[in-house]
Design a protein around this motif. Structure first.
Motif, PDB file in Angstrom:
ATOM      1  N   ARG A  34       1.527 -11.763  15.910  1.00 62.28           N
ATOM      2  CA  ARG A  34       1.560  -9.887  15.996  1.00 62.28           C
ATOM      3  C   ARG A  34       0.556  -9.908  13.693  1.00 62.28           C
ATOM      4  N   VAL A  35       0.634 -11.162  12.944  1.00 62.82           N
ATOM      5  CA  VAL A  35      -0.023 -11.305  11.923  1.00 62.82           C
ATOM      6  C   VAL A  35      -0.490 -12.534  12.027  1.00 62.82           C
ATOM      7  N   GLY A  36      -2.204 -11.542  11.956  1.00 65.46           N
ATOM      8  CA  GLY A  36      -3.634 -11.830  11.786  1.00 65.46           C
ATOM      9  C   GLY A  36      -4.071 -13.086  10.269  1.00 65.46           C
ATOM     10  N   LEU A  37      -4.796 -13.392  10.769  1.00 61.19           N
ATOM     11  CA  LEU A  37      -5.090 -13.458   9.294  1.00 61.19           C
ATOM     12  C   LEU A  37      -5.575 -12.487   7.772  1.00 61.19           C
ATOM     13  N   LEU A  38      -4.837 -12.776   6.685  1.00 60.91           N
ATOM     14  CA  LEU A  38      -4.533 -11.542   5.856  1.00 60.91           C
ATOM     15  C   LEU A  38      -4.801 -12.181   4.549  1.00 60.91           C
ATOM     16  N   THR A  39      -4.452 -10.792   4.202  1.00 60.02           N
ATOM     17  CA  THR A  39      -4.450 -11.633   2.063  1.00 60.02           C
ATOM     18  C   THR A  39      -3.864 -10.900   1.698  1.00 60.02           C
ATOM     19  N   ILE A  40      -2.792 -11.688   0.991  1.00 60.62           N
ATOM     20  CA  ILE A  40      -1.931 -10.799  -0.576  1.00 60.62           C
ATOM     21  C   ILE A  40      -2.831 -10.273  -1.457  1.00 60.62           C
ATOM     22  N   ASN A  41      -3.219  -8.857  -1.675  1.00 60.82           N
ATOM     23  CA  ASN A  41      -3.463  -8.595  -3.163  1.00 60.82           C
ATOM     24  C   ASN A  41      -3.245  -8.180  -3.746  1.00 60.82           C
ATOM     25  N   SER A  42      -1.675  -7.569  -3.842  1.00 64.25           N
ATOM     26  CA  SER A  42      -0.725  -7.905  -4.988  1.00 64.25           C
ATOM     27  C   SER A  42       0.693  -7.744  -4.629  1.00 64.25           C
ATOM     28  N   VAL A  43       1.127  -7.639  -5.852  1.00 64.94           N
ATOM     29  CA  VAL A  43       2.898  -8.172  -5.480  1.00 64.94           C
ATOM     30  C   VAL A  43       3.288  -6.984  -7.054  1.00 64.94           C
ATOM     31  N   GLU A  44       4.177  -5.822  -6.979  1.00 68.32           N
ATOM     32  CA  GLU A  44       4.591  -5.446  -7.790  1.00 68.32           C
ATOM     33  C   GLU A  44       5.692  -5.796  -7.978  1.00 68.32           C
ATOM     34  N   VAL A  45       6.817  -5.899  -8.526  1.00 71.88           N
ATOM     35  CA  VAL A  45       8.297  -5.826  -8.699  1.00 71.88           C
ATOM     36  C   VAL A  45       8.839  -5.432  -9.784  1.00 71.88           C
ATOM     37  N   THR A  46       9.733  -4.226  -9.465  1.00 75.05           N
ATOM     38  CA  THR A  46      10.490  -3.448  -9.810  1.00 75.05           C
ATOM     39  C   THR A  46      11.272  -4.229 -11.507  1.00 75.05           C
ATOM     40  N   PRO A  47      11.706  -4.087 -11.764  1.00 72.08           N
ATOM     41  CA  PRO A  47      11.874  -4.468 -13.819  1.00 72.08           C
ATOM     42  C   PRO A  47      13.381  -5.138 -13.732  1.00 72.08           C
ATOM     43  N   ASP A  48      14.015  -4.774 -12.583  1.00 76.03           N
ATOM     44  CA  ASP A  48      15.293  -5.281 -12.729  1.00 76.03           C
ATOM     45  C   ASP A  48      15.115  -6.434 -11.290  1.00 76.03           C
ATOM     46  N   TYR A  49      14.214  -6.880 -10.898  1.00 72.04           N
ATOM     47  CA  TYR A  49      13.545  -8.088  -9.984  1.00 72.04           C
ATOM     48  C   TYR A  49      14.324  -7.540  -8.786  1.00 72.04           C
ATOM     49  N   ALA A  50      14.774  -5.818  -8.299  1.00 76.02           N
ATOM     50  CA  ALA A  50      15.706  -6.400  -7.257  1.00 76.02           C
ATOM     51  C   ALA A  50      14.445  -6.265  -6.032  1.00 76.02           C
ATOM     52  N   HIS A  51      13.662  -5.326  -6.257  1.00 80.49           N
ATOM     53  CA  HIS A  51      12.903  -4.771  -4.962  1.00 80.49           C
ATOM     54  C   HIS A  51      11.045  -6.281  -5.396  1.00 80.49           C
ATOM     55  N   ALA A  52      10.414  -5.625  -4.370  1.00 82.46           N
ATOM     56  CA  ALA A  52       8.605  -6.071  -4.489  1.00 82.46           C
ATOM     57  C   ALA A  52       8.227  -5.637  -3.513  1.00 82.46           C
ATOM     58  N   LYS A  53       7.369  -4.847  -4.546  1.00 84.89           N
ATOM     59  CA  LYS A  53       6.296  -4.433  -3.355  1.00 84.89           C
ATOM     60  C   LYS A  53       4.898  -5.300  -3.030  1.00 84.89           C
ATOM     61  N   ILE A  54       4.488  -5.382  -1.695  1.00 85.08           N
ATOM     62  CA  ILE A  54       3.561  -6.381  -1.134  1.00 85.08           C
ATOM     63  C   ILE A  54       2.480  -5.967  -0.592  1.00 85.08           C
ATOM     64  N   TYR A  55       1.513  -5.732  -1.697  1.00 82.75           N
ATOM     65  CA  TYR A  55       0.473  -5.243  -0.630  1.00 82.75           C
ATOM     66  C   TYR A  55      -0.536  -6.188  -0.070  1.00 82.75           C
ATOM     67  N   PHE A  56      -1.073  -6.057   1.519  1.00 85.22           N
ATOM     68  CA  PHE A  56      -1.790  -6.971   2.103  1.00 85.22           C
ATOM     69  C   PHE A  56      -2.682  -5.931   2.478  1.00 85.22           C
ATOM     70  N   SER A  57      -4.131  -7.132   2.707  1.00 86.92           N
ATOM     71  CA  SER A  57      -4.870  -6.413   3.441  1.00 86.92           C
ATOM     72  C   SER A  57      -5.314  -7.595   4.790  1.00 86.92           C
ATOM     73  N   LEU A  58      -6.288  -6.844   5.526  1.00 88.40           N
ATOM     74  CA  LEU A  58      -5.973  -7.520   7.105  1.00 88.40           C
ATOM     75  C   LEU A  58      -7.382  -8.051   7.592  1.00 88.40           C
ATOM     76  N   LEU A  59      -7.775  -9.162   7.664  1.00 92.20           N
ATOM     77  CA  LEU A  59      -9.046  -9.446   8.082  1.00 92.20           C
ATOM     78  C   LEU A  59      -9.291  -9.772   9.638  1.00 92.20           C
ATOM     79  N   VAL A  60      -8.270 -10.304  10.327  1.00 92.63           N
ATOM     80  CA  VAL A  60      -7.856 -10.006  11.835  1.00 92.63           C
ATOM     81  C   VAL A  60      -6.745  -9.538  12.221  1.00 92.63           C
ATOM     82  N   GLY A  61      -6.293  -8.383  13.691  1.00 86.81           N
ATOM     83  CA  GLY A  61      -5.319  -8.567  13.919  1.00 86.81           C
ATOM     84  C   GLY A  61      -5.152  -6.700  13.524  1.00 86.81           C
ATOM     85  N   ASP A  62      -4.071  -5.964  13.685  1.00 88.69           N
ATOM     86  CA  ASP A  62      -3.492  -4.969  13.919  1.00 88.69           C
ATOM     87  C   ASP A  62      -2.893  -4.348  12.687  1.00 88.69           C
TER      88      ASP A  62
END
Length: 122
Positions: A34-62
């Motif tokens: 299910r994981v196609g060709l993707l690019t990680i566009n950005s990573v946002e980390v909370t100030p306490d480093y407990a959580h990270a939001k990873i934004y990605f775009s997909l070249l091929v796939g659902d």
């Protein structure tokens, strides 16, 4: 006296950048179809480093299936980050499909269409 909070933003950016690079390598090794060709566009980390939001775009796939697969593999990927990162707390990973490139393509198509209509009118 040195202020600790003055260096925090730079450290946060460095950690996010390192997470982005390391995740790109770890995701390449995933065997999930299910994981196609993707690019990680950005990573946002909370100030306490407990959580990270990873934004990605997909070249091929659902995009929905890929997002689900990545969130299911988040524990495995986080474990891989533990081995690579030299920080005390490795954040919990949350993957989100980034629609920015889709929106840009739609806007570009609208601009081309508007220019073509204007050219026909002139």
């Amino acid at each position: 006296m040195r202020h600790k909070h003055a260096s925090t933003p730079n450290r946060s950016f460095r950690v996010a950048d390192q997470i982005q690079r390391d995740l790109a390598e770890l995701i390449r090794d995933l065997k999930d179809p299910r994981v196609g060709l993707l690019t990680i566009n950005s990573v946002e980390v909370t100030p306490d480093y407990a959580h990270a939001k990873i934004y990605f775009s997909l070249l091929v796939g659902d995009s929905a299936a890929c997002e689900t697969a990545l969130n299911e593999a988040a524990g495995y990927l986080r474990n891989g980050l533990f081995k690579r990162l030299q920080i005390h707390t490795v954040p919990t990973l949350h993957f989100h499909f980034d629609r920015t490139t889709e929106r840009a393509a739609e806007l570009s198509a609208l601009i081309i269409q508007a220019n073509a209509t204007r050219a026909r009118e002139d």
